[in-house]
Design a protein around this motif. Structure first.
Motif, PDB file in Angstrom:
ATOM      1  N   ALA A  55       0.838  -1.199   0.000  1.00 40.74           N
ATOM      2  CA  ALA A  55       0.000   0.000   0.000  1.00 40.74           C
ATOM      3  C   ALA A  55       0.876   1.253   0.000  1.00 40.74           C
ATOM      4  N   SER A  56       0.266   2.384  -0.321  1.00 42.78           N
ATOM      5  CA  SER A  56       0.968   3.659  -0.329  1.00 42.78           C
ATOM      6  C   SER A  56       0.244   4.635   0.585  1.00 42.78           C
ATOM      7  N   ASP A  57       0.656   5.888   0.552  1.00 38.68           N
ATOM      8  CA  ASP A  57       0.005   6.903   1.374  1.00 38.68           C
ATOM      9  C   ASP A  57      -1.467   7.092   1.018  1.00 38.68           C
ATOM     10  N   GLY A  80       6.374   5.868  -1.577  1.00 38.48           N
ATOM     11  CA  GLY A  80       5.732   4.993  -2.543  1.00 38.48           C
ATOM     12  C   GLY A  80       5.056   3.806  -1.886  1.00 38.48           C
ATOM     13  N   ARG A  81       5.005   2.700  -2.617  1.00 33.59           N
ATOM     14  CA  ARG A  81       4.370   1.494  -2.082  1.00 33.59           C
ATOM     15  C   ARG A  81       5.285   0.807  -1.068  1.00 33.59           C
ATOM     16  N   ASN A  82       4.671   0.245  -0.053  1.00 34.45           N
ATOM     17  CA  ASN A  82       5.425  -0.472   0.966  1.00 34.45           C
ATOM     18  C   ASN A  82       5.705  -1.884   0.461  1.00 34.45           C
ATOM     19  N   ARG A  83       6.930  -2.100  -0.011  1.00 36.91           N
ATOM     20  CA  ARG A  83       7.302  -3.395  -0.569  1.00 36.91           C
ATOM     21  C   ARG A  83       8.218  -4.191   0.362  1.00 36.91           C
ATOM     22  N   GLY A  84       8.301  -3.750   1.608  1.00 37.36           N
ATOM     23  CA  GLY A  84       9.102  -4.508   2.554  1.00 37.36           C
ATOM     24  C   GLY A  84      10.246  -3.712   3.131  1.00 37.36           C
TER      25      GLY A  84
END
Length: 254
Positions: A55-57, A80-84
């Motif tokens: 997810a992102s903001d 940006g997106r939470n990719r870990g």
């Protein structure tokens, strides 16, 4: 509190109904907004809101607007997106918290949804001098031992289905800063037991009805976050479910 794990079929049902139950939380938010105007307001201070996995903001916009309306200078993570837990992300979050603390001359409260809550707790462990408190929403930070057979899921739940397939769970140690873990037994993405920490003078676990995807827009969750941020610094007290104006109905019974 029962710690008996759910069956695989029940887990699957919770998983596939997550999107629909998120819509229910959105409807409850619209219906309950007049009650939310009665939520506690405390000393304004900076708040960082971290999104969940992938997810992102955008996913935290409602929560951030809510907290901003209560008077707290509130920001998203802008990464940006939470990719870990990539190195640049871990360092980026710490830099952002340091910047907020320097700008406002005070420590920062961090609200993290799912994986964002895990990031928040790790930062509080490493840099407690920067963190006023942590509020995690459906964050599976507790240590688990996976069962041999994981229940199936759908879509995005397939990638993280091990978070729902737990056997023995030990509660996570409490942080050195005040911390509130919001969890739900109706979570269809993670096993609710993985969201529990050891309770103590400055740590607690608070139950809600919401599903995983709906945590950031559920009226009970928004009330809890507002109440926690209203706690005076250095005088933290455990959450007490409200009893007036029908707000208690938003929360599960004891």
């Amino acid at each position: 509190m029962s710690s008996r794990p759910r069956g695989a079929r029940a887990d699957d049902l919770l998983a596939v109904t997550e999107p629909a139950r998120a819509l229910v939380s959105a409807g409850a938010l619209a219906a309950g907004f007049p009650l939310l105007r009665l939520a506690p307001r405390g000393e304004p201070h900076p708040v960082l809101v971290l999104p969940g996995w992938l997810a992102s903001d955008v996913s935290t916009r409602t929560l951030r607007r809510w907290l901003g309306g209560l008077g707290h200078p509130t920001v998203g993570w802008d990464l940006g997106r939470n990719r870990g837990a990539r190195a640049e992300v871990v360092e980026g979050v710490r830099t952002l918290v340091q910047r907020l603390a320097d700008r406002h001359g005070t420590t920062v409260s961090i609200v993290g949804q799912s994986l964002g809550g895990i990031f928040a707790r790790r930062l509080a462990e490493r840099s407690p001098h920067l963190v006023r408190q942590v509020v995690s929403l459906g964050s599976p930070f507790a240590g688990v031992v996976a069962r041999k057979r994981a229940p199936s899921g759908a879509g995005m739940y397939q990638a993280h289905r091990e978070l729902r397939a737990v056997g023995t769970v030990r509660r996570a140690p409490a942080l050195r800063v005040p911390s509130t873990s919001v969890y739900s037994r109706w979570d269809g993405v993670v096993d609710w037991r993985t969201c529990l920490q050891e309770e103590g003078p400055i740590s607690e676990n608070v139950a809600v009805h919401a599903g995983h995807l709906g945590m950031g827009i559920d009226p009970a969750v928004l009330w809890i976050v507002a109440d926690r941020l209203a706690q005076p610094q250095g005088a933290w007290r455990p959450f007490q479910r409200p009893t007036r104006f029908g707000v208690r109905a938003l929360f599960p019974p004891d």
